[in-house]
Design a protein around this motif. Structure first.
Motif, PDB file in Angstrom:
ATOM      1  N   GLN A 271       8.107   0.269  13.646  1.00 42.32           N
ATOM      2  CA  GLN A 271       7.001  -0.608  14.019  1.00 42.32           C
ATOM      3  C   GLN A 271       6.933  -1.817  13.086  1.00 42.32           C
ATOM      4  OE1 GLN A 271       3.479   1.328  15.713  1.00 42.32           O
ATOM      5  NE2 GLN A 271       4.178   3.145  14.603  1.00 42.32           N
ATOM      6  N   LYS A 272       6.747  -2.958  13.665  1.00 46.39           N
ATOM      7  CA  LYS A 272       6.697  -4.204  12.906  1.00 46.39           C
ATOM      8  C   LYS A 272       5.247  -4.653  12.788  1.00 46.39           C
ATOM      9  CE  LYS A 272      11.084  -3.978  12.775  1.00 46.39           C
ATOM     10  NZ  LYS A 272      11.514  -2.954  11.857  1.00 46.39           N
ATOM     11  N   ASP A 273       4.602  -4.182  11.735  1.00 39.63           N
ATOM     12  CA  ASP A 273       3.207  -4.539  11.495  1.00 39.63           C
ATOM     13  C   ASP A 273       3.011  -4.696   9.994  1.00 39.63           C
ATOM     14  OD1 ASP A 273       3.147  -1.883  10.626  1.00 39.63           O
ATOM     15  OD2 ASP A 273       1.973  -1.167  12.323  1.00 39.63           O
ATOM     16  N   ASP A 274       1.791  -4.603   9.519  1.00 49.47           N
ATOM     17  CA  ASP A 274       1.502  -4.834   8.097  1.00 49.47           C
ATOM     18  C   ASP A 274       1.925  -3.687   7.177  1.00 49.47           C
ATOM     19  OD1 ASP A 274       0.403  -7.308   8.686  1.00 49.47           O
ATOM     20  OD2 ASP A 274      -1.658  -6.552   8.772  1.00 49.47           O
ATOM     21  N   MET A 275       2.345  -2.569   7.739  1.00 47.62           N
ATOM     22  CA  MET A 275       2.612  -1.390   6.907  1.00 47.62           C
ATOM     23  C   MET A 275       3.787  -1.575   5.958  1.00 47.62           C
ATOM     24  SD  MET A 275       1.014   1.310   6.354  1.00 47.62           S
ATOM     25  CE  MET A 275       1.365   2.399   5.003  1.00 47.62           C
ATOM     26  N   ALA A 276       4.845  -2.240   6.386  1.00 51.53           N
ATOM     27  CA  ALA A 276       6.004  -2.441   5.504  1.00 51.53           C
ATOM     28  C   ALA A 276       5.601  -3.211   4.243  1.00 51.53           C
ATOM     29  CB  ALA A 276       7.127  -3.162   6.242  1.00 51.53           C
ATOM     30  N   GLY A 277       4.808  -4.246   4.416  1.00 53.13           N
ATOM     31  CA  GLY A 277       4.338  -5.020   3.261  1.00 53.13           C
ATOM     32  C   GLY A 277       3.415  -4.208   2.381  1.00 53.13           C
ATOM     33  N   LEU A 278       2.594  -3.371   3.004  1.00 48.86           N
ATOM     34  CA  LEU A 278       1.676  -2.524   2.243  1.00 48.86           C
ATOM     35  C   LEU A 278       2.447  -1.498   1.405  1.00 48.86           C
ATOM     36  CD1 LEU A 278      -1.266  -1.946   1.641  1.00 48.86           C
ATOM     37  CD2 LEU A 278      -1.317  -0.453   3.641  1.00 48.86           C
ATOM     38  N   ILE A 279       3.471  -0.904   1.982  1.00 49.18           N
ATOM     39  CA  ILE A 279       4.304   0.033   1.221  1.00 49.18           C
ATOM     40  C   ILE A 279       4.967  -0.682   0.054  1.00 49.18           C
ATOM     41  CG2 ILE A 279       6.423   1.399   1.297  1.00 49.18           C
ATOM     42  CD1 ILE A 279       5.479   2.449   4.038  1.00 49.18           C
ATOM     43  N   GLN A 280       5.452  -1.897   0.279  1.00 52.95           N
ATOM     44  CA  GLN A 280       6.076  -2.643  -0.821  1.00 52.95           C
ATOM     45  C   GLN A 280       5.061  -2.923  -1.923  1.00 52.95           C
ATOM     46  OE1 GLN A 280       9.480  -3.275  -1.135  1.00 52.95           O
ATOM     47  NE2 GLN A 280       8.706  -3.574  -3.213  1.00 52.95           N
ATOM     48  N   GLU A 281       3.824  -3.255  -1.552  1.00 55.54           N
ATOM     49  CA  GLU A 281       2.782  -3.470  -2.565  1.00 55.54           C
ATOM     50  C   GLU A 281       2.509  -2.185  -3.344  1.00 55.54           C
ATOM     51  OE1 GLU A 281       0.323  -7.129  -0.458  1.00 55.54           O
ATOM     52  OE2 GLU A 281      -0.466  -5.086  -0.299  1.00 55.54           O
ATOM     53  N   MET A 282       2.551  -1.041  -2.685  1.00 53.74           N
ATOM     54  CA  MET A 282       2.393   0.236  -3.397  1.00 53.74           C
ATOM     55  C   MET A 282       3.525   0.439  -4.397  1.00 53.74           C
ATOM     56  SD  MET A 282       1.260   3.031  -0.600  1.00 53.74           S
ATOM     57  CE  MET A 282       0.221   2.522   0.737  1.00 53.74           C
ATOM     58  N   LEU A 283       4.730   0.182  -3.958  1.00 51.69           N
ATOM     59  CA  LEU A 283       5.888   0.359  -4.840  1.00 51.69           C
ATOM     60  C   LEU A 283       5.829  -0.583  -6.042  1.00 51.69           C
ATOM     61  CD1 LEU A 283       8.657   0.720  -2.111  1.00 51.69           C
ATOM     62  CD2 LEU A 283       7.692   2.549  -3.531  1.00 51.69           C
ATOM     63  N   ASP A 284       5.301  -1.790  -5.837  1.00 52.10           N
ATOM     64  CA  ASP A 284       5.224  -2.794  -6.900  1.00 52.10           C
ATOM     65  C   ASP A 284       4.050  -2.571  -7.853  1.00 52.10           C
ATOM     66  OD1 ASP A 284       7.428  -4.028  -5.773  1.00 52.10           O
ATOM     67  OD2 ASP A 284       6.259  -5.578  -4.745  1.00 52.10           O
ATOM     68  N   SER A 285       3.093  -1.760  -7.467  1.00 54.38           N
ATOM     69  CA  SER A 285       1.899  -1.556  -8.296  1.00 54.38           C
ATOM     70  C   SER A 285       2.116  -0.441  -9.320  1.00 54.38           C
ATOM     71  CB  SER A 285       0.699  -1.221  -7.414  1.00 54.38           C
ATOM     72  OG  SER A 285       0.867   0.054  -6.839  1.00 54.38           O
ATOM     73  N   GLU A 286       1.260  -0.455 -10.329  1.00 57.42           N
ATOM     74  CA  GLU A 286       1.257   0.626 -11.311  1.00 57.42           C
ATOM     75  C   GLU A 286       0.262   1.707 -10.922  1.00 57.42           C
ATOM     76  OE1 GLU A 286       1.382  -0.902 -15.548  1.00 57.42           O
ATOM     77  OE2 GLU A 286       0.994  -2.751 -14.421  1.00 57.42           O
TER      78      GLU A 286
ATOM     79  N   GLN B  43      -6.651 -10.236 -12.188  1.00 63.74           N
ATOM     80  CA  GLN B  43      -5.497 -11.070 -11.848  1.00 63.74           C
ATOM     81  C   GLN B  43      -4.338 -10.272 -11.266  1.00 63.74           C
ATOM     82  OE1 GLN B  43      -4.577 -13.399 -15.312  1.00 63.74           O
ATOM     83  NE2 GLN B  43      -6.377 -14.683 -15.076  1.00 63.74           N
ATOM     84  N   ASP B  44      -4.277  -8.990 -11.579  1.00 65.73           N
ATOM     85  CA  ASP B  44      -3.188  -8.151 -11.089  1.00 65.73           C
ATOM     86  C   ASP B  44      -3.672  -7.125 -10.075  1.00 65.73           C
ATOM     87  OD1 ASP B  44      -1.081  -9.326 -12.568  1.00 65.73           O
ATOM     88  OD2 ASP B  44      -1.722  -8.244 -14.357  1.00 65.73           O
ATOM     89  N   THR B  45      -4.732  -7.450  -9.369  1.00 67.02           N
ATOM     90  CA  THR B  45      -5.293  -6.537  -8.382  1.00 67.02           C
ATOM     91  C   THR B  45      -5.199  -7.145  -6.988  1.00 67.02           C
ATOM     92  OG1 THR B  45      -6.830  -5.564  -9.971  1.00 67.02           O
ATOM     93  CG2 THR B  45      -7.382  -5.316  -7.649  1.00 67.02           C
ATOM     94  N   ILE B  46      -4.708  -6.339  -6.053  1.00 66.60           N
ATOM     95  CA  ILE B  46      -4.671  -6.707  -4.644  1.00 66.60           C
ATOM     96  C   ILE B  46      -5.619  -5.764  -3.925  1.00 66.60           C
ATOM     97  CG2 ILE B  46      -3.255  -6.819  -2.556  1.00 66.60           C
ATOM     98  CD1 ILE B  46      -0.818  -7.275  -4.429  1.00 66.60           C
ATOM     99  N   VAL B  47      -6.513  -6.325  -3.115  1.00 67.49           N
ATOM    100  CA  VAL B  47      -7.501  -5.525  -2.384  1.00 67.49           C
ATOM    101  C   VAL B  47      -7.288  -5.707  -0.889  1.00 67.49           C
ATOM    102  CG1 VAL B  47      -9.965  -5.140  -1.941  1.00 67.49           C
ATOM    103  CG2 VAL B  47      -9.193  -5.784  -4.244  1.00 67.49           C
ATOM    104  N   HIS B  48      -7.228  -4.586  -0.176  1.00 74.18           N
ATOM    105  CA  HIS B  48      -7.142  -4.626   1.290  1.00 74.18           C
ATOM    106  C   HIS B  48      -8.259  -3.783   1.893  1.00 74.18           C
ATOM    107  CE1 HIS B  48      -3.252  -6.582   1.604  1.00 74.18           C
ATOM    108  NE2 HIS B  48      -2.738  -5.721   0.754  1.00 74.18           N
TER     109      HIS B  48
END
Length: 166
Positions: free
Chosen positions: A61-76, A32-37
């Motif tokens: 650059q405006k692509d998926d990387m900003a969201g991916l970095i935010q997901e890294m910051l939000d993860s444990e 439930q707390d896992t995001i897979v890309h």
């Protein structure tokens, strides 16, 4: 545990995905707390060298990387999984890693400081092959970015597994 999984293989049923998802289940049994890309499905351009990330934790650059970095910051925990091509990470995953520079804030400071990292490599050679290349990536790239390397898993051509912790 809130876990982000980055898979650098196009094969959704292949060895790299299988190992990465098994590791994710150990960290988050319910999923439930896992995001897979699968990074090949993401829009992540190569670094253009503009150096905006040196001034602020952002990218021009405006692509998926900003969201991916935010997901890294939000993860444990982050799991980075890749097949080994010519002794290194897959090209798609290397591009993602190159674009992680905005988290590094200079002077050894990183927004990812202490973030748990699990590395998974699959390769068509014995597990000890490319150990020196993996060590360079672990020491320079991933620790430079502030990750706390918890475990490296290598699956060799004969299905043998090698595990290393810190």
């Amino acid at each position: 545990m809130k876990t982000l999984v980055l898979i650098g293989s196009n094969r959704k049923q292949g060895a790299t995905a299988t190992e990465a998802l098994a590791q994710a289940r150990e960290l988050d049994p319910t999923g439930q707390d896992t995001i897979v890309h699968f990074v090949h499905e993401m829009k992540v351009a190569c670094c253009c060298g503009c150096e905006i990330c040196r001034k602020e934790p952002a990218c021009s650059q405006k692509d998926d990387m900003a969201g991916l970095i935010q997901e890294m910051l939000d993860s444990e925990a982050v799991i980075i999984a890749s097949p080994v091509y010519f002794g290194a990470l897959s090209g798609q995953l290397k591009t993602v890693c190159d674009r992680m520079y905005p988290v590094y804030r200079g002077g050894g400071k990183s927004l990812l400081a202490g973030k748990k990292l699990y590395l998974v490599y699959t390769q068509h050679s014995p597990c000890d092959t490319y150990a020196d290349v993996r060590k360079t990536a672990e020491d320079y790239l991933f620790r430079f970015l502030g990750f706390q390397l918890v475990q490296t898993t290598v699956v060799g051509k004969d299905g043998k597994r090698y595990y290393a912790g810190t």
